[in-house]
Write a protein that holds these residues in place. Structure first.
Motif, PDB file in Angstrom:
ATOM      1  N   UNK A  59      29.202  45.001  42.494  1.00 47.50           N
ATOM      2  CA  UNK A  59      27.768  44.759  42.501  1.00 47.50           C
ATOM      3  C   UNK A  59      27.088  46.111  42.302  1.00 47.50           C
ATOM      4  N   UNK A  60      26.290  46.204  41.248  1.00 53.73           N
ATOM      5  CA  UNK A  60      25.615  47.448  40.907  1.00 53.73           C
ATOM      6  C   UNK A  60      24.276  47.538  41.624  1.00 53.73           C
ATOM      7  N   UNK A  61      23.676  48.711  41.617  1.00 51.02           N
ATOM      8  CA  UNK A  61      22.437  48.955  42.367  1.00 51.02           C
ATOM      9  C   UNK A  61      21.292  48.040  41.969  1.00 51.02           C
ATOM     10  N   UNK A  62      21.254  47.631  40.714  1.00 50.13           N
ATOM     11  CA  UNK A  62      20.164  46.742  40.286  1.00 50.13           C
ATOM     12  C   UNK A  62      20.533  45.264  40.445  1.00 50.13           C
ATOM     13  N   UNK A  63      21.534  44.986  41.276  1.00 45.05           N
ATOM     14  CA  UNK A  63      21.971  43.646  41.695  1.00 45.05           C
ATOM     15  C   UNK A  63      22.639  42.801  40.618  1.00 45.05           C
ATOM     16  N   UNK A  64      23.081  43.377  39.533  1.00 44.09           N
ATOM     17  CA  UNK A  64      23.912  42.586  38.639  1.00 44.09           C
ATOM     18  C   UNK A  64      25.356  42.847  39.022  1.00 44.09           C
ATOM     19  N   UNK A  65      26.205  41.860  38.773  1.00 45.68           N
ATOM     20  CA  UNK A  65      27.594  41.962  39.218  1.00 45.68           C
ATOM     21  C   UNK A  65      28.557  41.712  38.068  1.00 45.68           C
ATOM     22  N   UNK A  66      29.780  42.149  38.281  1.00 45.02           N
ATOM     23  CA  UNK A  66      30.825  42.050  37.272  1.00 45.02           C
ATOM     24  C   UNK A  66      32.135  41.791  37.972  1.00 45.02           C
ATOM     25  N   UNK A  67      32.793  40.672  37.637  1.00 46.05           N
ATOM     26  CA  UNK A  67      34.130  40.406  38.165  1.00 46.05           C
ATOM     27  C   UNK A  67      35.114  41.032  37.194  1.00 46.05           C
ATOM     28  N   UNK A  68      35.964  41.906  37.714  1.00 40.11           N
ATOM     29  CA  UNK A  68      36.885  42.639  36.864  1.00 40.11           C
ATOM     30  C   UNK A  68      38.147  42.970  37.644  1.00 40.11           C
ATOM     31  N   UNK A  69      38.988  43.788  37.060  1.00 38.45           N
ATOM     32  CA  UNK A  69      40.216  44.210  37.727  1.00 38.45           C
ATOM     33  C   UNK A  69      40.492  45.658  37.355  1.00 38.45           C
ATOM     34  N   UNK A  70      41.350  46.272  38.157  1.00 41.00           N
ATOM     35  CA  UNK A  70      41.802  47.618  37.849  1.00 41.00           C
ATOM     36  C   UNK A  70      43.261  47.732  38.265  1.00 41.00           C
ATOM     37  N   UNK A  71      44.062  48.290  37.385  1.00 40.63           N
ATOM     38  CA  UNK A  71      45.496  48.394  37.622  1.00 40.63           C
ATOM     39  C   UNK A  71      45.840  49.641  38.429  1.00 40.63           C
ATOM     40  N   UNK A  72      47.014  49.562  39.089  1.00 35.31           N
ATOM     41  CA  UNK A  72      47.546  50.716  39.813  1.00 35.31           C
ATOM     42  C   UNK A  72      49.063  50.742  39.637  1.00 35.31           C
ATOM     43  N   UNK A  73      49.639  51.923  39.830  1.00 34.31           N
ATOM     44  CA  UNK A  73      51.087  52.108  39.745  1.00 34.31           C
ATOM     45  C   UNK A  73      51.512  53.129  40.785  1.00 34.31           C
TER      46      UNK A  73
END
Length: 160
Positions: free
Chosen positions: A131-145
């Motif tokens: 959720x960004x400061x201007x209240x729009x949101x993004x469902x996403x992912x980030x990988x790790x190893x």
């Protein structure tokens, strides 16, 4: 000549936007403890997740940690939801966010007795809603190893 420049520009743009150029919204530290694990013994994947200052992580839909299949390790579970990981929440206006800073998430696993020797890896992804400061949101992912070393266990009886 202009056509070649235009095509080069388009290919460069595709390369930069496509492929593996994902924006990093989380700082994920992943390490395995102990680093050297004998076949048949247990290890722990330790994750520390911190969002960049421009976002907060929504509590719904839940943050999820997903481990990728790995033929060398066994886990009780391969999916972990934020509700079972004990994250604290804070409410701001009408939205509930997760407090995930300074929390280490331990995930135990067992190295299989027939695991390959040498440097091995555990990888997965964190699925979340930013959720960004201007209240729009993004469902996403980030990988790790995370990497560790598999060692031969002389106590394992190998009858071939």
């Amino acid at each position: 000549m202009q056509k070649k420049i235009f095509i080069t520009y388009i290919l460069l743009l595709i390369f930069l936007v496509g492929g593996n150029s994902q924006i990093k919204l989380l700082k994920i530290e992943a390490q395995v403890s102990p680093y050297r694990i004998k076949q048949g013994n247990d290890g722990t994947l330790k994750l520390k997740i911190e969002p960049i200052p421009a976002i907060k992580i929504a509590s719904h839909p839940e943050l999820r940690i997903k481990l990728s299949d790995n033929q060398d390790i066994e886990c009780n579970k391969y999916f972990f939801n934020s509700s079972e990981l004990g994250f604290k929440t804070i409410k701001e206006e009408n939205t509930i966010f997760l407090e995930i800073q300074d929390k280490e998430i331990p995930i135990t696993f067992k190295l299989k007795e027939d695991a390959l020797l040498g440097t091995r890896r555990i990888h997965g992804e964190v699925i979340f809603t930013a959720v960004f400061r201007d209240n729009w949101s993004l469902k996403t992912y980030q990988r790790f190893t995370a990497y560790f070393e598999s060692r031969k266990n002389p106590q394992i009886n190998r009858n071939f």
